[in-house]
Write a protein that holds these residues in place. Structure first.
Motif, mmCIF file in Angstrom:
data_model
loop_
_atom_site.group_PDB
_atom_site.id
_atom_site.type_symbol
_atom_site.label_atom_id
_atom_site.label_comp_id
_atom_site.label_asym_id
_atom_site.label_seq_id
_atom_site.Cartn_x
_atom_site.Cartn_y
_atom_site.Cartn_z
ATOM 1 N N LYS A 192 3.636 -12.185 6.143
ATOM 2 C CA LYS A 192 2.386 -11.764 7.013
ATOM 3 C C LYS A 192 2.611 -10.907 7.970
ATOM 4 O O LYS A 192 1.876 -10.003 8.366
ATOM 5 N N LYS A 205 3.275 -7.364 7.308
ATOM 6 C CA LYS A 205 2.010 -6.691 7.018
ATOM 7 C C LYS A 205 1.414 -6.175 8.083
ATOM 8 O O LYS A 205 0.700 -5.193 8.442
ATOM 9 N N ASP A 206 1.294 -7.658 9.151
ATOM 10 C CA ASP A 206 0.449 -7.145 10.660
ATOM 11 C C ASP A 206 1.142 -6.334 11.260
ATOM 12 O O ASP A 206 0.400 -5.597 12.167
ATOM 13 N N GLN A 263 2.956 -3.486 9.966
ATOM 14 C CA GLN A 263 3.230 -2.162 9.341
ATOM 15 C C GLN A 263 2.543 -1.042 10.258
ATOM 16 O O GLN A 263 1.163 -1.329 10.692
ATOM 17 N N ARG A 309 -0.595 1.418 6.614
ATOM 18 C CA ARG A 309 -0.841 0.128 6.356
ATOM 19 C C ARG A 309 -1.131 -0.302 4.727
ATOM 20 O O ARG A 309 -0.971 -1.137 4.517
ATOM 21 N N THR A 355 2.447 -1.597 1.433
ATOM 22 C CA THR A 355 3.202 -2.721 1.578
ATOM 23 C C THR A 355 3.876 -3.341 0.360
ATOM 24 O O THR A 355 3.490 -2.750 -0.643
ATOM 25 N N ASP A 387 5.931 -6.482 -2.110
ATOM 26 C CA ASP A 387 6.297 -7.888 -2.126
ATOM 27 C C ASP A 387 7.533 -8.292 -2.223
ATOM 28 O O ASP A 387 8.338 -7.607 -3.229
ATOM 29 N N ALA A 423 7.224 -1.265 5.666
ATOM 30 C CA ALA A 423 7.328 -2.117 4.592
ATOM 31 C C ALA A 423 8.783 -1.715 3.911
ATOM 32 O O ALA A 423 9.257 -0.623 3.893
#
Length: 150
Positions: free
Chosen positions: A59, A62-63, A65, A70, A73, A75, A145
């Motif tokens: 999180k 991601k926030d 990035q 954006r 991202t 995993d 990322a």
């Protein structure tokens, strides 16, 4: 399991920016104490989120990035990263663009040498020395990322 570790180590290599040398000449950045504190706080937040768990770190990544990227991202598949910067290597890298991208990120781009350790649950599955890029934009620090080549 071995395939998963290979994928995570490949992600780690990309995080560390190990795809090739960083362009430019290493010269320490003349940042004020406020800016330097923002970079340190960014990495402290990344590491603290990793200590709290994979979902919290995902999180945060991601926030934080970079706004221009954006949609890019990744995993980490339940893994977390710990980033240990070598602050004496922090320098501006104005010509850098993320791997596979054509546009330069908005803001002031910096690069720093880091040691990155990747964990799966409580087990270290890899560690690497490389470099990571961060950007100071509108008085905020943003990263990239892991799959963007840090």
């Amino acid at each position: 399991m071995a395939e998963r570790i290979v994928v995570l180590l490949a992600a780690l290599a990309l995080v560390a920016g190990c795809g090739g040398p960083v362009a430019g000449t290493a010269r320490p950045v003349q940042l004020g104490d406020g800016e330097r504190a923002k970079f340190k706080e960014y990495y402290e937040r990344v590491n603290k989120a990793g200590d709290e768990g994979a979902s919290q770190q995902a999180k945060l990544l991601k926030d934080t990035q970079h706004p221009d990227f954006r949609q890019k991202t990744c995993d980490l598949r339940g893994a977390t990263i710990k980033v240990e910067p070598t602050w004496t290597t922090l320098r501006a890298d104005a010509d850098w663009t993320p791997a596979g991208e054509k546009s330069h990120p908005s803001g002031a781009v910096y690069v720093v040498a880091v040691t990155i350790t990747i964990r799966q649950k409580d087990q270290i599955i890899g560690s690497q020395i490389g470099s990571m890029h961060v950007v100071l934009l509108d008085d905020e620090v943003y990263g990239f990322a892991p799959c963007l080549g840090g």
